[in-house]
Design a protein around this motif. Structure first.
Motif, short mmCIF file in Angstrom:
data_model
loop_
_atom_site.label_atom_id
_atom_site.label_comp_id
_atom_site.label_asym_id
_atom_site.label_seq_id
_atom_site.Cartn_x
_atom_site.Cartn_y
_atom_site.Cartn_z
N ALA A 1 -37.27 19.31 20.08
CA ALA A 1 -37.94 20.46 20.69
C ALA A 1 -38.54 21.38 19.64
O ALA A 1 -39.35 22.25 19.96
N SER A 2 -38.19 21.19 18.36
CA SER A 2 -38.82 21.94 17.28
C SER A 2 -40.25 21.49 17.04
O SER A 2 -40.98 22.11 16.27
N LYS A 3 -40.66 20.38 17.69
CA LYS A 3 -41.98 19.78 17.58
C LYS A 3 -42.27 19.19 16.20
O LYS A 3 -43.38 18.81 15.91
N ARG A 4 -41.25 19.14 15.34
CA ARG A 4 -41.42 18.46 14.06
C ARG A 4 -40.10 17.88 13.56
O ARG A 4 -39.87 17.75 12.37
N GLU A 5 -39.21 17.56 14.48
CA GLU A 5 -38.00 16.81 14.19
C GLU A 5 -37.15 17.49 13.11
O GLU A 5 -36.83 16.93 12.08
#
Length: 790
Positions: A136-140
């Protein structure tokens, strides 16, 4: 060297599993290395010897999935910080690695560009324990480097004891709460950010997502079945930089399991339940995975059906158990591999929910009787289609998602006075959304994400009053929103143990709409009210993450969020309400990894300044309306923790404490709403305790047990004197037992162990607030089920 054997599996099992490369389904509960080796060897038909008592007592996380025996043993070795040494075709020995090898220095990594003669066979290199990654951080981002309060629920845990909906999340995360009008009609809240009790024109304070695309823009929680999910991620606090409008309280992200390209399988569940004081229930779930096109594509299909027996009686209608609810849900994902690092997914999702009648009763009555004089209930439909392209360009990842969603909700309320009257509200929402983002996970120094998104949303709200054979339309409203956004966020490692993050989002929003079913005399006035208008929002964010110890970190975070304005109905008029926004400062500490370390703790303190709060109240006509009620402040302390009391027994807990205040509303609203001092629908205290027990019991069987109890404190229904009723102050509990293996199992589940009545929600119809209504918990329910896989 003394060898400490904890397992010698029957070597005759190798006849059934002739090669270690053959894949099979593995499901090994979390526990010690010794117990995990026993379970793993039994499931794979192998022999595993653990070298040393200190290694055998180390704790490892759950191992599950479809893999070869060798891959499973190697995964166990990595989690245990050990080396797997092959003894024979189906036998391994686990040797502990030297302590100094457990955490290699960052500057000592060997790159693939090095050349030169290679020495002879070397021991398997040390590998750190697998990271828990927050997508959900959009960058793992690894969980230990995530500067926010995060709750992650494993999909298999959600499915244990039968597939459910959003209520399974509220039972497990103390900071997530909900209204309880009924399935498909509710609004969700996180961390004390709650606006209203009704389904109206306002955008939700919680963003709900399927993968990278929101489920809806300003519609209620569709209460999707949480079936065949990899996990659910809950991020607390405003998430405006990455998720934009409608995430003031946080986001809930559903991550479905992806199709598997090289394996066919099917699984299912079947259950029946009995509810005290009520009728019986039944549920069915099916999951199938089918490879296509020579393992270059696969289709994964999920189907769920449930009928929940009613328990509410309506004496005026001479009917019992009126509130039966039926849900039919399906999801299909088609994945094709375009290239080694590129895939495309086509996702289709649909769910229909039919509630025969309402689920509220008259307060302070011994039974479950409702004083309503008409049949109420609701019908909800949700459709969602999505296409996702995912790939890699060198070290940079790319993901592009496009979706269209359609949601319809028709609700019926008792509006009787001297005569029987039925109020019908229909909310139709259509949303088109797109997001494309590029990102690079943080490495030795720098990680970043940048993207753009477009959302076009149309919501039409219509109302009517029905009396006997007469039907009269009341004022309705159409709201349209078009939002274009660019965003970026970057993290820089200032030191090995210190990471700074900065981000920003800029959104342009065009609002429009019109009044519906308005009398001709109001046509001139409505033109000025419903004219199109533009808004913009700049949402910065900043955080600092410091590692205080190998398993302990501290973070500071600032984040903003907003919701655009819209049009609301008040009597026969349609008028505007303005945007609201929130700014949050928070500090948190995190220790350990849940389910893996002997002890884990996450603690967060946040302060939110909430400006021009959008909220509902009851207008002069007795109907729900929406307005900006003033500015507010919300303090929240939230905590979650877990500790292993024994190798197979884990105690978990969570709590949330909220303190809020609202400034005096504008003068023109005081006469309608009165004065209010607290944010509605949020209990000042909520807490949860749970026990998890998992261990093999012999005969190729495992026992999994879960018990929990949660307390929901007192809160108020809404804004204004008519909505000032108290709700909450009840204890809920449940128990689930499963005995079986990875092929078949039987479950026994009991919810509401104490058969408490409680008051989850003090509303059933806004036209009869003087009746002292309440929504009780479902009475004690016992479910027996079976699950199978082949």
């Amino acid at each position: 060297m003394r060898v400490y054997p904890v397992l010698v599996a029957a070597l005759v099992a190798s006849a059934a599993y002739p090669a270690s490369a053959q894949e099979r389904r593995v499901d090994v509960p979390a526990g010690t290395v010794a117990d995990s080796a026993i379970a793993l060897a039994r499931q794979t038909g192998s022999s595993i010897v653990v070298n040393g008592s200190s290694l055998s007592s180390r704790r490892v996380a759950r191992i599950r999935g479809t893999m070869s025996a060798e891959a499973a043993v190697q995964r166990l070795a990595r989690q245990a910080n050990a080396r797997a040494v092959r003894i024979s075709a189906m036998a391994w020995r686990l040797d502990p690695l030297p302590a100094r090898a457990a955490r290699p220095r960052r500057d000592a990594r060997v790159t693939t560009t090095e050349r030169g003669p290679r020495p002879g066979p070397a021991p398997t290199p040390a590998a750190p324990l697998p990271e828990i990654v927050v997508t959900a951080s959009k960058r793992e981002l690894p969980l230990k480097e995530m500067p926010a309060q995060v709750s992650m629920i494993d999909g298999e845990e959600l499915a244990l004891g039968g597939v459910g909906g959003t209520e399974k999340i509220t039972q497990r995360v103390a900071t997530v709460s909900s209204t309880y009008l009924g399935s498909g009609r509710n609004k969700l809240f996180i961390r004390g950010i709650a606006d209203s009790s009704f389904t109206g024109p306002t955008q939700a304070t919680v963003g709900q997502y399927l993968g990278d695309i929101r489920l809806s823009y300003n519609a209620p929680d569709p209460d999707l079945r949480l079936s065949d999910l990899e996990r659910v991620e809950v991020l607390e606090g405003p998430q405006g930089t990455l998720y934009g409008a409608g995430s003031l309280g946080g986001i809930i992200r559903l991550v479905p399991n992806s199709p598997e390209l090289s394996r066919s399988f099917a699984s299912g569940t079947l259950g029946g339940a009995l509810t005290e004081h009520g009728d019986g229930s039944a549920d069915l779930g099916l999951i199938a995975n089918l490879p296509l096109a020579s393992d270059k594509a696969a289709l994964r299909v999920t189907l769920d059906g449930v009928t929940e027996g009613g328990y509410i009686d309506k004496p005026f209608l001479d009917r019992t158990d009126v509130n039966r609810t039926s849900i039919l849900s399906g999801r299909a994902i088609l994945r094709a591999q375009l290239a080694p690092d590129w895939t495309i997914d086509l996702i289709g999702l649909g769910q229909t929910t039919h509630a025969q009648d309402s689920q509220y009763v008259t307060r302070n009555q011994p039974g479950y009787d409702s004083a309503a004089r008409v049949r109420e209930g609701s019908d909800a439909e949700y459709l969602h289609g999505q296409i996702v392209v995912d790939g890699r360009i060198g070290a940079v990842r790319l993901r592009s998602s496009t979706a269209i969603a359609d949601q319809t909700l028709e609700e019926r309320y008792d509006a009787s006075t001297e005569q029987e009257r039925l109020f019908v509200q229909r909310n139709e929402t259509r949303m088109i959304a797109h997001e494309t983002r590029l990102w690079q996970p943080i490495d030795d120094r720098f990680g970043w994400v940048a993207g753009l998104s477009l959302v076009d949303n149309r919501t039409q709200l219509n109302r009517s009053l029905r009396q006997m054979t007469l039907r009269a339309a009341t004022t309705g409203v159409l709201n349209t929103v078009t939002e274009a956004t660019v965003y970026a966020e970057g993290s820089y490692r200032l030191h090995d143990n210190l990471i700074a993050t900065l981000g920003a989002r800029y959104s342009l929003v065009r609002l429009g709409g019109s009044a519906e079913d308005v009398s001709a005399a109001l046509a001139i006035e409505r033109a000025a009210v419903t004219a199109k208008r533009d808004q913009s929002a700049f949402l910065p964010s900043a955080s600092l993450m410091a590692r205080l110890a190998p398993e302990t970190s501290l973070y500071l975070r600032y984040q903003e969020g907003f919701r655009p304005g819209g049009l609301a109905i008040e009597g026969e008029f349609v008028r505007r309400f303005d945007r609201d926004d929130a700014q949050t400062f928070e500090v948190g500490v995190r220790h350990g990894v849940p389910g893996r370390d002997p002890f884990d703790l996450a603690l967060n303190l946040s302060y939110t300044r909430w400006n021009d709060i959008q909220a509902d109240f009851i207008d002069v006509a007795g109907l729900p309306s929406t307005a900006n009620i003033g500015d507010g402040r919300v303090w929240t302390i939230s905590a979650s923790a877990g500790v292993y009391l024994a190798p197979d027994l884990r105690l978990t807990g969570g709590a949330s404490v909220n303190r809020s205040s609202i400034d005096e509303p504008p003068f023109n609203l005081i006469l309608l709403m009165g004065r209010t001092s607290h944010v509605p629908n949020i209990a000042e205290f909520s807490g949860r305790l749970g026990l998890e027990y998992s261990r093999p019991i012999g005969g190729n069987l495992d026992l999994d047990a879960r018990a929990w109890a949660s307390y929901i404190g007192k809160s108020r229904l809404g804004i204004g004197p008519e909505l000032g009723d108290l709700q909450g102050d009840y204890l809920d509990s449940g128990l689930t037992l499963r005995i079986g293996n990875d092929r078949i199992g039987g479950t026994l589940s009991i919810t509401n162990l104490a058969d408490a009545k409680g008051n989850r929600f003090a509303l059933g119809t806004p036209f009869a607030v003087v009746r002292a209504q309440e929504t009780p918990l479902r009475p004690r329910t016992i479910r027996i089920g079976v699950d199978f896989a082949f």
